[in-house]
Every structure is written in structure tokens, then in C-alpha cells.
Scaffold this active site. Structure first.
Site, PDB file in Angstrom:
ATOM      1  CB  SER A 174      48.773  38.949  52.306  1.00 19.69           C
ATOM      2  OG  SER A 174      49.531  39.399  51.198  1.00 19.69           O
TER       3      SER A 174
ATOM      4  CE1 TYR B 252      45.322  36.634  48.796  1.00 21.85           C
ATOM      5  CE2 TYR B 252      46.690  38.602  48.672  1.00 21.85           C
ATOM      6  CZ  TYR B 252      46.542  37.272  49.009  1.00 21.85           C
ATOM      7  OH  TYR B 252      47.595  36.585  49.554  1.00 21.85           O
TER       8      TYR B 252
END
Ligand SMILES: NC(=O)c1ccc[n+]([C@@H]2O[C@H](COP(=O)([O-])OP(=O)(O)OC[C@H]3O[C@@H](n4cnc5c(N)ncnc54)[C@H](O)[C@@H]3O)[C@@H](O)[C@H]2O)c1
Length: 264
Positions: free
Chosen positions: A147, A160
Site C-alpha cells: 500500500s 496497517y
């Protein structure tokens, strides 16, 4: 002729968003596709769609947080289709990230453990189970979904982001350790892709802010990531390994002040 004709592919987190688009696309390119997800109903719905379009697919229930479940997913793929060529590690605990992954000062260590167990350890176990099958066939391609959050800081979800940064490094380790046996491993770092996980931010002021900082006229779509998955899965990328490909409309390509100067 498809770019993945006769190959066997596993896509995790394939009931929704990017994973569903990836599964549809690799199947459309001719791969026998294992549509794996915690959400079995969702995985079955995607499988049904693929079959209705003439593709080959099987739904498998998997919990990335559970080692035995991940190993069973890979075994099911190899048993059903006789081997494994492509693994797209796409699943992540996106709901945990959205609701419980607080800024560092307020962070709950248990949320960090769960995030790392699902996003990072689950991916490692899937690769560990898949690599021997790939080597047995002379090689294969592993694609990890990282990401933009793994490449830069943000106001939210540090666990995350840290798990996604670790996936970039894991990608390089896997590429290094199994490259000579024909296994390639690359990562994709999506930027802002409009999916059920990001839908809450895909309108109003947040959407406008995102759009201002993109170099493209629009935000990302799951199909943009799926196109990169097919490229990294097939032989057209045979000389690319250990790489992280940003699929982000240029979000991280420019000086941070570009949008302000454009509007000045
Ligand atoms: N949407 C974005 O803007 C964006 C940006 C960067 C990276 N990503 C990454 O792309 C991937 C897909 O994101 P998305 O937006 O399509 O998310 P999504 O929430 O729409 O889909 C995630 C899927 O993973 C499944 N899943 C969750 N926990 C699981 C578990 N323990 N075991 C198995 N499956 C599980 C969910 O059931 C769901 O189907 C994720 O890795 C996410 O981190 C997304």
C-alpha cells in the site's frame, strides 16, 4: 489466447474490491482461479460470476490469521488443479485498519498483533506453502499487495502501514531466496482505490483532497490494480522480481506542494 492460459492462480481477499477484480481478470486471462476469502458467500458469488463468463474458478474459505487455514487453502488449490503458478496475496484486515488502528499514542498492542498476524504472517505462510508447488513446476509468480501506506506516513492506521511496509521487504526476501528456482516475487502498492474498504472516504471533502494530489484526472479503480496483477503474474514480466510497483495515479510521485502550486 489468454496471458495466463492453463496456469493455476490463488487470489486471497477475492470476495471484494481489488481481490475480486484480480480474480475476475486472472480468470479472464485463462487461469484456473481459486477465489479465497474469509467471506465464503462473497467468494462463491465471485466464483459464480467467473464461471458464467466462461472462466474456471473455485471458492475456498480462508482465514489469513490462521496458519492451518492458509496451508489448507494452498493445498486445496494444488489438489483441485494439479499445481500452483500464481499467488496474489491481497487479503488484509481492512476493517481493523479502518476502525481500531489508532494513532501511536492511543494504539492498542492487541490490534498491532492482529494486524501483523493477518496481513504479514498470513502472507508469509501462504508464500511458504505455495513456493514448493511453484518450484515443482519450474517457477511461479507471487504478488503481494502492499500500500502507499507502507511507503509514507499518515494520520491514521500505523499498524496497517507498518505491516504493508514489512510486506515490501518480505517481497525482496522471497525474490532473493527463491529466484534461482524460478519463483519471482513482486509487490503492488495501490494508492487510493475506490472499493468497499475505502468507500467511506470516496466522496465529499476527502475525495476532493485525494483528487487534488493525484496526477491523473480520476481516482483508482480495482481494475487498475488487477491489470498490474496480470502483468506481474505472466511471462511479460519474466525479468522483474523484488520490485514494488505503485499503482496510485502518481500520488507519491511528486513534491508535496504540487497541488498547492497548481491552484495558486
Ligand atoms: N482500497 C484501497 O484504497 C487500497 C489502497 C492500498 C492498499 N489496499 C490493499 O488492497 C487489498 C484489498 O483492499 P480492498 O480495498 O479491496 O479491501 P476490501 O475490504 O474490499 O477487501 C478485503 C477482503 O479481504 C477479506 N479478508 C479480511 N480479513 C481476512 C482474513 N483474515 N482472511 C481472509 N480474507 C480476509 C475480506 O473479507 C475482503 O473480502 C488490501 O490488502 C488492502 O490493504 C487497498
Amino acid at each position: 489466447m489468454g496471458r495466463l492460459d492453463g496456469k493455476v492462480a490463488v487470489v486471497t481477499g477475492a470476495a471484494s474490491g481489488i481481490g475480486a477484480a484480480s480474480a475476475r481478470r486472472v480468470a479472464a486471462e485463462g487461469a484456473h482461479t481459486v477465489v479465497a476469502d474469509l467471506d465464503l458467500d462473497g467468494a462463491q458469488a465471485v466464483t459464480k460470476e467467473i464461471r458464467a463468463a466462461g472462466g474456471s474458478a473455485t471458492a475456498v474459505e480462508v482465514d489469513l490469521g490462521d496458519v492451518d487455514s492458509v496451508r489448507a487453502m494452498v493445498a486445496a488449490a494444488a489438489d483441485t488443479y494439479g499445481g500452483l503458478d500464481v499467488l496474489h496475496n491481497n487479503a488484509a484486515a481492512t476493517r481493523l485498519a479502518a476502525h481500531r488502528d489508532l494513532a501511536v499514542a492511543e494504539a492498542d498492542p492487541a490490534v498491532w498483533d492482529d494486524t501483523m498476524r493477518i496481513n504479514l504472517r498470513g502472507t508469509m505462510v501462504a508464500i511458504q506453502a505455495a513456493v514448493p508447488h511453484m518450484i515443482a513446476r519450474g517457477g511461479g509468480s507471487v504478488i503481494n499487495t502492499s500500500s502507499g501506506s507502507g511507503l509514507s506516513g499518515d494520520l491514521r492506521n500505523p499498524a496497517y502501514g507498518a505491516s504493508k511496509a514489512a510486506l515490501i521487504n518480505l517481497t525482496q526476501y522471497v525474490a532473493t531466496q527463491y529466484g534461482k528456482q524460478g519463483v519471482r516475487c513482486n509487490a503492488i502498492a495501490p494508492g487510493f482505490i475506490v472499493t468497499p474498504a475505502s468507500a467511506g472516504s470516496a466522496h465529499g471533502a476527502i475525495r476532493e483532497a485525494m483528487l487534488r494530489h493525484h496526477l491523473t484526472p480520476r481516482l483508482g479503480r480495482p481494475e487498475d490494480v488487477a491489470a498490474a496483477v496480470v502483468f506481474l503474474a505472466c511471462d511479460e514480466s519474466a525479468f522483474i522480481t523484488g520490485h514494488t510497483l505503485r499503482v496510485d495515479g502518481g500520488l507519491l510521485s511528486h513534491q508535496p506542494y504540487v497541488a498547492d502550486l497548481r491552484d495558486a
